[in-house]
Design a protein around this motif. Structure first.
Motif, short mmCIF file in Angstrom:
data_model
loop_
_atom_site.label_atom_id
_atom_site.label_comp_id
_atom_site.label_asym_id
_atom_site.label_seq_id
_atom_site.Cartn_x
_atom_site.Cartn_y
_atom_site.Cartn_z
N SER A 79 50.89 30.16 41.75
CA SER A 79 51.05 30.94 40.52
C SER A 79 51.38 32.39 40.84
N ALA A 80 50.76 32.92 41.90
CA ALA A 80 51.05 34.30 42.32
C ALA A 80 52.50 34.43 42.75
N LEU A 81 53.02 33.42 43.45
CA LEU A 81 54.43 33.44 43.85
C LEU A 81 55.35 33.49 42.64
N ILE A 112 52.63 37.88 52.36
CA ILE A 112 51.19 37.66 52.51
C ILE A 112 50.78 36.36 51.81
N ILE A 113 51.28 36.16 50.61
CA ILE A 113 50.96 34.95 49.84
C ILE A 113 51.44 33.71 50.58
N LEU A 114 52.67 33.75 51.10
CA LEU A 114 53.22 32.59 51.82
C LEU A 114 52.41 32.28 53.08
N GLU A 115 51.94 33.31 53.78
CA GLU A 115 51.10 33.09 54.97
C GLU A 115 49.79 32.42 54.59
N ARG A 140 43.61 45.94 46.77
CA ARG A 140 42.97 44.73 46.22
C ARG A 140 43.91 43.53 46.35
N LEU A 141 45.19 43.75 46.08
CA LEU A 141 46.16 42.66 46.18
C LEU A 141 46.36 42.21 47.63
N PRO A 146 45.43 38.33 47.28
CA PRO A 146 46.79 38.35 46.72
C PRO A 146 47.01 37.46 45.50
N HIS A 147 46.10 36.56 45.21
CA HIS A 147 46.26 35.67 44.06
C HIS A 147 45.53 36.18 42.81
N THR A 148 44.87 37.35 42.92
CA THR A 148 44.09 37.84 41.79
C THR A 148 44.98 38.21 40.61
N THR A 149 44.41 38.06 39.43
CA THR A 149 45.10 38.48 38.21
C THR A 149 44.30 39.57 37.50
N LEU A 150 43.23 40.02 38.16
CA LEU A 150 42.35 41.02 37.56
C LEU A 150 42.14 42.21 38.49
N SER A 151 42.17 43.39 37.91
CA SER A 151 41.74 44.58 38.64
C SER A 151 40.21 44.56 38.64
N ILE A 152 39.60 45.44 39.40
CA ILE A 152 38.13 45.53 39.40
C ILE A 152 37.64 45.85 37.99
N GLU A 153 38.32 46.77 37.33
CA GLU A 153 37.97 47.14 35.96
C GLU A 153 38.07 45.92 35.03
N GLY A 154 39.15 45.18 35.15
CA GLY A 154 39.33 43.98 34.33
C GLY A 154 38.28 42.92 34.62
#
Length: 132
Positions: A88-90, A23-26, A112-113, A117-125
């Motif tokens: 960075s996600a890769l 997904i990230i590569l696409e 969420r991912l 796909p590049h997120t570093t936070l959950s909804i809670e975070g």
């Protein structure tokens, strides 16, 4: 650790990480393509054929062109940041720490991912960060 019949994982499996990587590569491919198109249009110095039109129209065209260049510059900046985040996600996928919220240290839900796909936070975070 089990919670009401659900097994909690501290990391995503290799199979899941490969799915996220795809997904990230696409998204990365599309973002780079979009950036290239914008860069080419931004540096395009072709004449728009307004040489023989009235001066008022030409001034309008030049003003519009300036606005378009500013908008394109903002979009290009956003795309460059997006590409950096995807790269960075890769790296996180390869390091096996992809999908872990940097605030709560919990696994970010797969849905969420898939959407971001590049997120570093959950909804809670994210909510915790926004409260600060």
């Amino acid at each position: 650790m089990e919670e009401k019949g659900k097994k909690r994982y501290s990391r995503y499996s290799m199979k899941e990480r490969k799915e996220f990587r795809k997904i990230i590569l696409e998204k990365l491919k599309k973002a780079k393509k979009d950036l290239l198109i914008l860069q080419n249009s931004f540096s395009n110095n072709q004449n728009n054929g307004t040489d023989d039109t009235c001066p008022t129209f030409k001034a309008f065209e030049e003003g519009s062109e300036t606005l378009s260049k500013e908008q394109n510059a903002q979009i290009m900046d956003h795309l460059q940041k997006f590409i950096k985040s995807l790269n960075s996600a890769l790296i996180r996928v390869e390091n096996k720490d992809y999908g872990i919220c940097r605030i709560t240290k919990k696994l970010i839900p797969k849905g969420r991912l898939m959407a971001v796909p590049h997120t570093t936070l959950s909804i809670e975070g994210k909510e915790l960060v926004e409260k600060k």
